[in-house]
Design a protein around this motif. Structure first.
Motif, PDB file in Angstrom:
ATOM      1  N   LEU A  89       0.842  -1.183   0.000  1.00 20.64           N
ATOM      2  CA  LEU A  89       0.000   0.000   0.000  1.00 20.64           C
ATOM      3  C   LEU A  89       0.884   1.243   0.000  1.00 20.64           C
ATOM      4  CD1 LEU A  89      -0.980  -2.117   2.530  1.00 20.64           C
ATOM      5  CD2 LEU A  89      -3.079  -0.815   2.204  1.00 20.64           C
ATOM      6  N   VAL A  90       0.418   2.291  -0.665  1.00 20.68           N
ATOM      7  CA  VAL A  90       1.088   3.586  -0.646  1.00 20.68           C
ATOM      8  C   VAL A  90       0.087   4.608  -0.134  1.00 20.68           C
ATOM      9  CG1 VAL A  90       2.184   5.398  -2.002  1.00 20.68           C
ATOM     10  CG2 VAL A  90       2.646   2.996  -2.529  1.00 20.68           C
ATOM     11  N   TYR A  91       0.475   5.307   0.931  1.00 20.71           N
ATOM     12  CA  TYR A  91      -0.436   6.277   1.546  1.00 20.71           C
ATOM     13  C   TYR A  91       0.152   7.678   1.456  1.00 20.71           C
ATOM     14  CZ  TYR A  91      -3.401   8.644   4.941  1.00 20.71           C
ATOM     15  OH  TYR A  91      -4.269   9.514   5.551  1.00 20.71           O
ATOM     16  N   ASP A  92      -0.693   8.620   1.026  1.00 20.89           N
ATOM     17  CA  ASP A  92      -0.343  10.035   0.960  1.00 20.89           C
ATOM     18  C   ASP A  92      -1.129  10.745   2.053  1.00 20.89           C
ATOM     19  OD1 ASP A  92      -0.074  12.745   0.391  1.00 20.89           O
ATOM     20  OD2 ASP A  92       0.052  12.398  -1.767  1.00 20.89           O
ATOM     21  N   ALA A  93      -0.430  11.161   3.117  1.00 20.28           N
ATOM     22  CA  ALA A  93      -1.117  11.732   4.277  1.00 20.28           C
ATOM     23  C   ALA A  93      -1.737  13.092   3.986  1.00 20.28           C
ATOM     24  CB  ALA A  93      -0.137  11.851   5.449  1.00 20.28           C
ATOM     25  N   TRP A  94      -1.240  13.811   2.962  1.00 17.12           N
ATOM     26  CA  TRP A  94      -1.787  15.137   2.663  1.00 17.12           C
ATOM     27  C   TRP A  94      -3.110  15.029   1.904  1.00 17.12           C
ATOM     28  CZ3 TRP A  94       3.170  14.257   3.651  1.00 17.12           C
ATOM     29  CH2 TRP A  94       3.865  15.195   4.425  1.00 17.12           C
ATOM     30  N   SER A  95      -3.200  14.079   0.983  1.00 18.56           N
ATOM     31  CA  SER A  95      -4.450  13.886   0.233  1.00 18.56           C
ATOM     32  C   SER A  95      -5.312  12.775   0.816  1.00 18.56           C
ATOM     33  CB  SER A  95      -4.129  13.561  -1.226  1.00 18.56           C
ATOM     34  OG  SER A  95      -3.452  12.313  -1.333  1.00 18.56           O
ATOM     35  N   ARG A  96      -4.752  12.016   1.778  1.00 23.50           N
ATOM     36  CA  ARG A  96      -5.409  10.858   2.395  1.00 23.50           C
ATOM     37  C   ARG A  96      -5.739   9.765   1.368  1.00 23.50           C
ATOM     38  NH1 ARG A  96      -6.448  12.159   7.577  1.00 23.50           N
ATOM     39  NH2 ARG A  96      -6.769  14.354   8.113  1.00 23.50           N
ATOM     40  N   GLN A  97      -5.023   9.741   0.266  1.00 19.71           N
ATOM     41  CA  GLN A  97      -5.236   8.725  -0.753  1.00 19.71           C
ATOM     42  C   GLN A  97      -4.441   7.469  -0.415  1.00 19.71           C
ATOM     43  OE1 GLN A  97      -7.307   8.874  -3.654  1.00 19.71           O
ATOM     44  NE2 GLN A  97      -8.098  10.584  -2.437  1.00 19.71           N
ATOM     45  N   LEU A  98      -5.105   6.331  -0.467  1.00 22.83           N
ATOM     46  CA  LEU A  98      -4.476   5.033  -0.213  1.00 22.83           C
ATOM     47  C   LEU A  98      -4.553   4.217  -1.494  1.00 22.83           C
ATOM     48  CD1 LEU A  98      -3.274   3.089   2.014  1.00 22.83           C
ATOM     49  CD2 LEU A  98      -5.583   2.144   2.177  1.00 22.83           C
ATOM     50  N   SER A  99      -3.402   3.941  -2.086  1.00 23.37           N
ATOM     51  CA  SER A  99      -3.323   3.103  -3.276  1.00 23.37           C
ATOM     52  C   SER A  99      -2.723   1.761  -2.873  1.00 23.37           C
ATOM     53  CB  SER A  99      -2.453   3.764  -4.348  1.00 23.37           C
ATOM     54  OG  SER A  99      -2.969   5.034  -4.688  1.00 23.37           O
ATOM     55  N   PHE A 100      -3.245   0.698  -3.429  1.00 27.48           N
ATOM     56  CA  PHE A 100      -2.761  -0.621  -3.002  1.00 27.48           C
ATOM     57  C   PHE A 100      -2.983  -1.650  -4.087  1.00 27.48           C
ATOM     58  CE2 PHE A 100      -7.082   0.015  -1.507  1.00 27.48           C
ATOM     59  CZ  PHE A 100      -7.748  -1.109  -1.985  1.00 27.48           C
ATOM     60  N   ARG A 106      -2.751   4.402  11.569  1.00 28.11           N
ATOM     61  CA  ARG A 106      -3.874   5.328  11.734  1.00 28.11           C
ATOM     62  C   ARG A 106      -3.550   6.658  11.068  1.00 28.11           C
ATOM     63  NH1 ARG A 106      -5.797   6.175  17.654  1.00 28.11           N
ATOM     64  NH2 ARG A 106      -6.988   4.290  17.138  1.00 28.11           N
ATOM     65  N   SER A 107      -4.500   7.159  10.286  1.00 29.62           N
ATOM     66  CA  SER A 107      -4.354   8.497   9.704  1.00 29.62           C
ATOM     67  C   SER A 107      -4.790   9.526  10.734  1.00 29.62           C
ATOM     68  CB  SER A 107      -5.205   8.624   8.439  1.00 29.62           C
ATOM     69  OG  SER A 107      -6.591   8.525   8.753  1.00 29.62           O
ATOM     70  N   VAL A 108      -3.982  10.565  10.913  1.00 25.05           N
ATOM     71  CA  VAL A 108      -4.295  11.563  11.927  1.00 25.05           C
ATOM     72  C   VAL A 108      -5.529  12.348  11.511  1.00 25.05           C
ATOM     73  CG1 VAL A 108      -1.906  11.760  12.650  1.00 25.05           C
ATOM     74  CG2 VAL A 108      -2.774  13.268  10.862  1.00 25.05           C
ATOM     75  N   ALA A 109      -6.228  12.881  12.494  1.00 23.19           N
ATOM     76  CA  ALA A 109      -7.467  13.611  12.218  1.00 23.19           C
ATOM     77  C   ALA A 109      -7.210  15.011  11.694  1.00 23.19           C
ATOM     78  CB  ALA A 109      -8.320  13.662  13.488  1.00 23.19           C
ATOM     79  N   THR A 110      -6.052  15.610  12.000  1.00 20.93           N
ATOM     80  CA  THR A 110      -5.758  16.978  11.576  1.00 20.93           C
ATOM     81  C   THR A 110      -5.301  17.001  10.122  1.00 20.93           C
ATOM     82  OG1 THR A 110      -3.495  16.740  12.410  1.00 20.93           O
ATOM     83  CG2 THR A 110      -5.141  17.686  13.908  1.00 20.93           C
ATOM     84  N   GLU A 111      -5.562  18.116   9.455  1.00 21.39           N
ATOM     85  CA  GLU A 111      -5.141  18.292   8.072  1.00 21.39           C
ATOM     86  C   GLU A 111      -3.701  18.807   8.037  1.00 21.39           C
ATOM     87  OE1 GLU A 111      -6.824  17.409   5.477  1.00 21.39           O
ATOM     88  OE2 GLU A 111      -8.650  16.852   6.581  1.00 21.39           O
ATOM     89  N   LEU A 112      -2.914  18.276   7.125  1.00 24.05           N
ATOM     90  CA  LEU A 112      -1.528  18.713   6.969  1.00 24.05           C
ATOM     91  C   LEU A 112      -1.465  19.885   5.989  1.00 24.05           C
ATOM     92  CD1 LEU A 112       0.290  15.269   6.802  1.00 24.05           C
ATOM     93  CD2 LEU A 112      -0.222  16.672   8.789  1.00 24.05           C
ATOM     94  N   GLU A 113      -0.473  20.740   6.177  1.00 23.90           N
ATOM     95  CA  GLU A 113      -0.370  21.971   5.395  1.00 23.90           C
ATOM     96  C   GLU A 113       0.211  21.689   4.019  1.00 23.90           C
ATOM     97  OE1 GLU A 113       0.362  25.473   8.541  1.00 23.90           O
ATOM     98  OE2 GLU A 113       1.885  23.894   8.576  1.00 23.90           O
ATOM     99  N   VAL A 114      -0.438  22.240   2.985  1.00 27.30           N
ATOM    100  CA  VAL A 114      -0.023  22.028   1.613  1.00 27.30           C
ATOM    101  C   VAL A 114      -0.430  23.240   0.777  1.00 27.30           C
ATOM    102  CG1 VAL A 114      -2.156  20.791   1.056  1.00 27.30           C
ATOM    103  CG2 VAL A 114      -0.134  20.464  -0.383  1.00 27.30           C
ATOM    104  N   GLU A 115       0.412  23.595  -0.184  1.00 23.63           N
ATOM    105  CA  GLU A 115       0.116  24.644  -1.157  1.00 23.63           C
ATOM    106  C   GLU A 115       0.408  24.090  -2.543  1.00 23.63           C
ATOM    107  OE1 GLU A 115      -1.162  27.606  -0.792  1.00 23.63           O
ATOM    108  OE2 GLU A 115      -1.173  27.740   1.404  1.00 23.63           O
TER     109      GLU A 115
END
Length: 742
Positions: free
Chosen positions: A444-455, A576-585
């Motif tokens: 699985l590959v997880y992107d914490a900023w977009s919350r996308q999980l590819s597997f 576990r994915s954290v509940a807070t949103e990560l900063e991104v521009e």
């Protein structure tokens, strides 16, 4: 005048059956045909440690017969009810928790008509009668069975003490040799009595017997030593406290037997009698010495086996430990907990290390721009071979993952590697009959900023998804075949498919290998094995109750959620994915030279908002300029994005199909673009630049007079990490700058 042998009336009154049985120094128990106890005499109450009279409803098994002997008791009843006679030895646990060996004989109780209406059992404590020689062989067999049931040193020694106290001794000490030092491992005493501090040394202390002490003689001569009566002899004492406590408890007799195996003395077993108990004979004799010596021989073999097994287990676990990740990296947007347990040994297998390690593994792999690869896998089989294959596959997967390709491509390459690591085999005619190892794996590959999980999945059990207290298996549409079993002629791209899901904030994934749910019943338990569905249901219920707890608690609860012993090695990974949103521009620019300054300005403003230190911000902005400049300079020669050609109407003739109106103009007019994405983590910032050029960048060696060719060299020297990866539209170039320092 009365004749010789005539009894007085008073004497005759005391010779009733009830009075005789009340005074008999042997237990007498009577049951009906259904093994319900109808009668026992007072001695039976003392022997079995079960007070009170019977009501006629207690079962024969209620006398304290250990569970492992229940089948033996059932066979006893069946045999006697058919008119036979039975004699043997039982392990009995008394009401106070002590264990004794009971020698019993059972005969049928017959009605006047000759039919069998019940069972009469006579019993006595083994080795406490004139039939000790007969008892000896049965007892040694029972002791050997109990010792054979353990492969752990501590458990083996505790079983020895349990067998000998209080039946044969009031005090039992066992000491083992460790680096030429005699270390006390067991100190067990009758009725829960404990020696006061400063007297007999406790467990874990080094024991030094003075010259001339009977225990020192036993160790030196490798001979069982009997001290029949302490009042008749005198020996030097190890300490003043030991001498004082011997006088206080009234030590009467002792036997010390060396524990010898393979020509080496492993330690000593010390048994002592004292005035703490009221025994018919408070002294050991020569028969007891020989019997304890025989027991010590069996104990020594059991201890030696346990020591060898623990050494093998330690080697195996160290081997496995160094094949698995030692430390998990700190990752933004994720909380992670892991567990690994080797399989519990099966004593009956006699395979030692083969029942310990296996091919289960997990891994967490940092990827580009804060993304993370998550792996759970299982190589079929046990032992060093499975673990070695696992180690090769884990190393290969980590290498493949650095290419940042989709999960399906990674599994396809790992499938090919699985065939490479297989040991080549050929039949008698030279044909290749190599069988690759069977491996299940999920990547699985997880992107914490977009919350996308590819597997992609290769025959592995789907993870459990925990959201707001609800637990369900992750929805996986395409489950490919395990690695190594793909049919010839079928390309791996057709077997492994990539899927994508978006994880809700705070969602938890529980990834596991089949050892978590595939348990065997506990030894001695009468419960049946659980089906996979039942085990998964129990696991889900236990995990659901802890859905809001930290991931460490969830991992710990999951390991023991399913009842039974671990039948296979087990790996658990809780993410576990954290509940807070990560900063991104993120912003898209035309691929024009004037946009280099705009991209730099966007980065500078974002870094200022994120309170990145000026030194780090300036460095990151410099590298943004270099990467964006590289993209703009090569935009003119970049390939046009792949477009789908849709033609209305009938197919064109071949000579006309390349002259579609407007198609050349579209190519010429197509504007090149690049996208700048900035991400802030706890310790680093990541910069990604996306464009439509399919060519991946590489560092060139620039000459002294060359105007360009140094941009990627600066990135390589100044960034913590950098790289590039292909995307659906082209490529992405990324780099990482630590916030606190290089």
């Amino acid at each position: 005048m009365k004749r010789w042998g005539d009894l007085t009336q008073d004497t005759a009154d005391h010779l009733t059956a009830a009075s005789v049985l009340d005074q008999a120094e042997m237990a007498v128990v009577v049951t009906d045909r259904f093994s319900n106890v109808l009668y026992w005499n007072p001695f039976a109450e003392r022997l079995f440690g079960t007070p009170g009279a019977t009501s006629g409803r207690e079962s024969l098994l209620s006398l304290g017969i250990m569970k492992k002997d229940h089948p033996l008791a059932v066979e006893l009843a069946k045999h006697v009810l058919r008119g036979g006679v039975w004699e043997g030895t039982f392990d009995v646990v008394r009401a106070d928790g002590t264990m004794i060996y009971v020698r019993a004989q059972a005969v049928p109780l017959r009605h006047g008509s000759g039919s069998v209406t019940g069972i009469v059992i006579t019993a006595r404590e083994a080795m406490r009668s004139n039939e000790r020689e007969k008892d000896r062989f049965g007892l040694l067999e029972r002791i050997g069975e109990r010792l054979a049931g353990s492969l752990y040193v501590e458990e083996t020694l505790n079983r020895v003490a349990e067998m000998l106290v209080p039946q044969f001794a009031d005090h039992c000490f066992i000491e083992l040799m460790e680096n030429d030092r005699l270390i006390r491992k067991v100190s067990t005493h009758v009725n829960g009595w404990s020696p006061p501090a400063g007297t007999w040394k406790p467990v874990g202390e080094e024991i030094k017997y003075p010259p001339g002490h009977y225990a020192e003689t036993a160790q030196t001569r490798q001979e069982t030593i009997l001290v029949e009566d302490f009042s008749q002899v005198s020996y030097p004492s190890p300490s003043e406290g030991a001498a004082r406590i011997c006088g206080e408890v009234g030590m009467t007799s002792a036997i010390v037997a060396p524990l010898c195996a393979r020509g080496e003395t492993l330690g000593l077993m010390y048994l002592g009698l004292s005035n703490l108990t009221d025994r018919r004979s408070p002294h050991y004799d020569a028969f007891d010495r020989d019997f304890v010596g025989a027991i010590a021989t069996r104990v020594a073999v059991a201890v030696d086996n346990a020591l060898l097994f623990e050494e093998e287990r330690h080697t195996a676990e160290s081997f496995q430990k160094h094949l698995l990740p030692r430390e998990l990296p700190a990752l933004d947007g994720l909380e992670i907990a892991v567990r690994y347990f080797p399989a519990a040994p099966l004593a009956s297998h006699g395979q030692g290390i083969q029942t310990q390690v296996g091919g289960d593994w997990y891994d967490v792999i940092p990827l580009s721009a804060g993304r993370v690869g998550i792996v759970i896998g299982d190589v079929e089989g046990r032992g060093a071979k499975a673990a070695a294959v696992m180690g090769q596959l884990r190393a290969a997967l980590r290498a493949f993952a650095q290419d940042d390709k989709p999960p399906a491509d990674i599994l396809a390459r790992l499938d090919e590697w699985t065939r490479v690591v297989a040991h080549p085999e050929r039949d008698d005619f030279g044909a290749d009959i190599t069988n690759p190892p069977l491996v299940t794996c999920q990547y699985l590959v997880y992107d914490a900023w977009s919350r996308q999980l590819s597997f992609a999945n290769a025959g592995h059990a789907p993870p459990l998804l925990i959201v707001d207290g609800n637990v369900a298996e992750l929805d996986i549409t395409e489950v490919g075949q395990p690695l190594g079993v793909r049919a010839k002629g079928v390309h791996a791209d057709l077997v492994y498919k990539e899927e994508t899901r978006t994880l809700p904030p705070g969602a938890t994934l529980l990834l596991y290998t089949d050892g978590l749910v595939d348990r065997r019943p506990i030894r001695g338990s009468e419960t049946a094995s659980l089906s996979d569905d039942e085990a998964l249901r129990i696991l889900s219920e236990k995990v659901a109750k802890l859905s809001g707890e930290p991931v460490e608690r969830i991992a710990e609860a999951a390991t023991s959620a399913v009842p039974g012993e671990i039948d296979d090695d087990m790996a658990i990974l809780v993410v576990r994915s954290v509940a807070t949103e990560l900063e991104v521009e993120e912003r898209t620019f035309p691929a024009q030279p004037i946009m280099v300054s705009e991209a730099r300005r966007m980065a500078s403003e974002a870094f200022a908002d994120w309170q990145v230190p000026d030194e780090r911000s300036d460095l990151a902005c410099l590298l943004v300029s270099e990467v964006v400049t590289n993209v703009v300079l090569h935009a003119a020669s970049a390939s046009v994005p792949r477009r789908e050609l849709v033609m209305d109407g009938p197919p064109l003739p071949f000579d006309e199909s390349w002259e579609v109106p407007g198609f050349e103009e579209e190519i010429a007019a197509g504007d090149k673009e690049f996208t700048l994405r900035l991400r802030r983590g706890r310790d680093s910032i990541w910069v990604e630049v996306f464009d439509q050029d399919l060519r991946l960048p590489r560092i060139r060696s620039a000459g002294e007079n060359d105007e360009g060719g140094r941009g990627l060299y600066l990135v390589d020297q100044l960034a913590k990490r950098w790289g590039s990866r292909p995307t659906r539209e082209g490529k992405a170039v990324w780099f990482e700058i630590p916030i606190g320092g290089r």
